[in-house]
Design an enzyme around this catalytic site. Sequence first.
Site, PDB file in Angstrom:
ATOM      1  N   GLU A 274       0.831  -1.213   0.000  1.00  0.00           N
ATOM      2  CA  GLU A 274       0.000   0.000   0.000  1.00  0.00           C
ATOM      3  C   GLU A 274       0.859   1.255   0.000  1.00  0.00           C
ATOM      4  O   GLU A 274       0.750   2.092   0.891  1.00  0.00           O
ATOM      5  CB  GLU A 274      -0.891   0.014   1.253  1.00  0.00           C
ATOM      6  N   PRO A 275       1.723   1.413  -0.988  1.00  0.00           N
ATOM      7  CA  PRO A 275       2.564   2.604  -0.986  1.00  0.00           C
ATOM      8  C   PRO A 275       1.793   3.838  -1.461  1.00  0.00           C
ATOM      9  O   PRO A 275       1.008   3.760  -2.404  1.00  0.00           O
ATOM     10  CB  PRO A 275       3.657   2.256  -2.001  1.00  0.00           C
ATOM     11  N   GLY A 276       2.017   4.942  -0.790  1.00  0.00           N
ATOM     12  CA  GLY A 276       1.428   6.210  -1.239  1.00  0.00           C
ATOM     13  C   GLY A 276       2.555   7.155  -1.609  1.00  0.00           C
ATOM     14  O   GLY A 276       2.825   7.449  -2.767  1.00  0.00           O
ATOM     15  N   ARG A 277       3.306   7.564  -0.587  1.00  0.00           N
ATOM     16  CA  ARG A 277       4.372   8.545  -0.758  1.00  0.00           C
ATOM     17  C   ARG A 277       5.429   8.094  -1.767  1.00  0.00           C
ATOM     18  O   ARG A 277       5.876   8.873  -2.585  1.00  0.00           O
ATOM     19  CB  ARG A 277       5.034   8.788   0.600  1.00  0.00           C
ATOM     20  N   ARG A 313       2.421  20.391   5.197  1.00  0.00           N
ATOM     21  CA  ARG A 313       3.409  19.507   5.837  1.00  0.00           C
ATOM     22  C   ARG A 313       4.465  20.248   6.674  1.00  0.00           C
ATOM     23  O   ARG A 313       4.742  19.831   7.790  1.00  0.00           O
ATOM     24  CB  ARG A 313       4.068  18.586   4.800  1.00  0.00           C
ATOM     25  N   TYR A 317       4.138  19.051  10.427  1.00  0.00           N
ATOM     26  CA  TYR A 317       5.122  18.048  10.879  1.00  0.00           C
ATOM     27  C   TYR A 317       6.535  18.618  10.935  1.00  0.00           C
ATOM     28  O   TYR A 317       7.487  17.836  11.074  1.00  0.00           O
ATOM     29  CB  TYR A 317       5.186  16.866   9.902  1.00  0.00           C
ATOM     30  N   CYS A 344      -1.938  34.653   8.236  1.00  0.00           N
ATOM     31  CA  CYS A 344      -1.608  35.337   9.480  1.00  0.00           C
ATOM     32  C   CYS A 344      -1.308  34.347  10.596  1.00  0.00           C
ATOM     33  O   CYS A 344      -2.030  34.284  11.606  1.00  0.00           O
ATOM     34  CB  CYS A 344      -2.775  36.224   9.906  1.00  0.00           C
ATOM     35  N   GLU A 345      -0.308  33.552  10.426  1.00  0.00           N
ATOM     36  CA  GLU A 345       0.151  32.639  11.465  1.00  0.00           C
ATOM     37  C   GLU A 345       1.649  32.478  11.285  1.00  0.00           C
ATOM     38  O   GLU A 345       2.115  32.305  10.152  1.00  0.00           O
ATOM     39  CB  GLU A 345      -0.455  31.231  11.295  1.00  0.00           C
ATOM     40  N   TYR A 373       0.589  13.793  -0.178  1.00  0.00           N
ATOM     41  CA  TYR A 373       0.130  14.522   1.010  1.00  0.00           C
ATOM     42  C   TYR A 373       0.324  16.031   0.846  1.00  0.00           C
ATOM     43  O   TYR A 373       0.621  16.743   1.805  1.00  0.00           O
ATOM     44  CB  TYR A 373       0.828  13.995   2.279  1.00  0.00           C
TER      45      TYR A 373
HETATM   46  N1  LLP Z   1      -1.490   1.980   4.542  1.00  0.00           N
HETATM   47  C1  LLP Z   1      -2.032   2.510   5.644  1.00  0.00           C
HETATM   48  C2  LLP Z   1      -2.871   1.668   6.493  1.00  0.00           C
HETATM   49  C3  LLP Z   1      -1.782   3.847   5.978  1.00  0.00           C
HETATM   50  O1  LLP Z   1      -2.296   4.362   7.090  1.00  0.00           O
HETATM   51  C4  LLP Z   1      -0.959   4.644   5.138  1.00  0.00           C
HETATM   52  C5  LLP Z   1      -0.674   6.047   5.439  1.00  0.00           C
HETATM   53  C6  LLP Z   1      -0.435   4.051   3.993  1.00  0.00           C
HETATM   54  C7  LLP Z   1      -0.712   2.716   3.718  1.00  0.00           C
HETATM   55  C8  LLP Z   1       0.448   4.800   3.014  1.00  0.00           C
HETATM   56  O2  LLP Z   1       1.637   5.187   3.612  1.00  0.00           O
HETATM   57  P1  LLP Z   1       2.839   5.760   2.706  1.00  0.00           P
HETATM   58  O3  LLP Z   1       3.268   4.656   1.792  1.00  0.00           O
HETATM   59  O4  LLP Z   1       2.323   6.917   1.967  1.00  0.00           O
HETATM   60  O5  LLP Z   1       3.877   6.113   3.687  1.00  0.00           O
HETATM   61  N2  LLP Z   1       0.100  13.039   5.962  1.00  0.00           N
HETATM   62  C9  LLP Z   1       1.332  12.404   6.364  1.00  0.00           C
HETATM   63  C10 LLP Z   1       1.340  10.923   6.057  1.00  0.00           C
HETATM   64  C11 LLP Z   1       0.184  10.171   6.663  1.00  0.00           C
HETATM   65  C12 LLP Z   1       0.204   8.712   6.354  1.00  0.00           C
HETATM   66  C13 LLP Z   1      -1.064   8.052   6.750  1.00  0.00           C
HETATM   67  N3  LLP Z   1      -1.164   6.658   6.431  1.00  0.00           N
HETATM   68  C14 LLP Z   1       2.502  13.149   5.698  1.00  0.00           C
HETATM   69  O6  LLP Z   1       2.273  14.132   5.014  1.00  0.00           O
HETATM   70  O7  LLP Z   1       3.654  12.781   5.919  1.00  0.00           O
END
Ligand code: LLP
Length: 420
Positions: A274-277, A313, A317, A344-345, A373
């Site tokens: 489940e890659p996102g980033r 971000r 963070y 204004c922050e 993100y």
């Molecule tokens: N699977 C699950 C169950 C998750 O909760 C997440 C991310 C992913 C996969 C995908 O993770 P990745 O491969 O993208 O690392 N907004 C934050 C990141 C929040 C991630 C939430 N869950 C940021 O900007 O760093």
Amino acid sequence: DVSLQSLAEHYGTPLYVYSQRTLEEHFKKLSSSLSELDHLICFAMKANSNQAVLRLFSNLGGGFDTVSDGEIMRVKAAGGDPAKCVFAGVGKRREEIRYALEQGIYCFNVESEAELQRIHEVATEMSKQAPVAIRVNPNVDAHTHAKITTGTYENKFGVAFEKIEALYAHAAGLSGIEIRGVQMHIGSQLTEVEPFRAAVQKVAPLVEKLKNTYSSIQFFSIGGGLGIVYDPALESGQESWWDSEEGRKILTPKTYAETLVPLLKPLGLRVLLEPGRFLAGNAGALISRVEYVKNTGQKNFVIVDAAMNDLIRPAFYDSYHQIVPVQEDKNLPAIASDVVGPICESGDTFCKERAIQKLEEGDYVAMLSAGAYGFVMAGNYNTRPMAAEVLVNGDKAAVVRKRQTIEQIWAGESVPEWME
Ligand code: LLP
């Protein structure tokens, strides 16, 4: 092959720009590193849910990790297949479960006993069996930012490792449930392989045992979390760090696969990721225009037209995004600058005291690694419209989301009749 300067001039700023080629390359790189396994890459679409991005991954054969009925609807709207979607999250509502079952999703990632019971009830009402995987919390520290670590008992996610077997036994007795897999995810932006190895090593024997007990188990999902390079200065000083795996400090798909495939292959199961980033992060930049340069005597502030509502971000963070002038001029001096937005922050700050080429009003800067993100976490704070998004492919560019109009921001609001 498209000039960011011309995109910014043509479409205005703040502007998100994504590279189709980078998105594709990252998908293929990850997929080919896992070629020894029967695997499915489910893009964590929370990272970037633009329709064009979803269509691209769908065309490449990917599935999706979704976290709401809205995300499943988005997949469908983009021409993706719900049968390749997993549905995660600790708070699934009844209507969402119903919708996901109607659409025939691949699996629910279950996060608690109460949720399992609810899914069983909704499925039973619909005379269906819901495919589920229970999310194991392996209690492994991912060594990442506190707000994005998920795999320890401090976090709200998953079911404790010690309680998993009992919950699977319970699930096996529920007529509305089909046990289809096992799932885990330990956190996001992991830059070392060790936490992944520790988690897979801990959970694989459990998966083996469950597989032998429940013959309907098809897959083991190891979640997402592969980190990306935000600050190339932390890499080994190589100019072209993105082209090669040589001398890289950050975890690469090659190391990830070399470490995990030997642990996963003997299970003989399908592996889900489940890659996102990793897929989208380095594929996008946020382009912004310099409005003012304000030198206070103590500090040099570069005030740009993007703000924390566009890219939260850094404020949220304290995360690092590389900021580069769109038109580099090596003859100009570097000046220690705070790049800030107009909100204004004080938190509306993209970087502090960073050496950046001397900038002037009208110059453009690119905030890099904003493809994941970035836009998805944007909001309308200060009645600022959502930025436009552009996808480039070779020398072609297309708007994949129009800039929101100001009126659209309050379109759903109204004044109660007693005030009229
Ligand atoms: N699977 C699950 C169950 C998750 O909760 C997440 C991310 C992913 C996969 C995908 O993770 P990745 O491969 O993208 O690392 N907004 C934050 C990141 C929040 C991630 C939430 N869950 C940021 O900007 O760093």
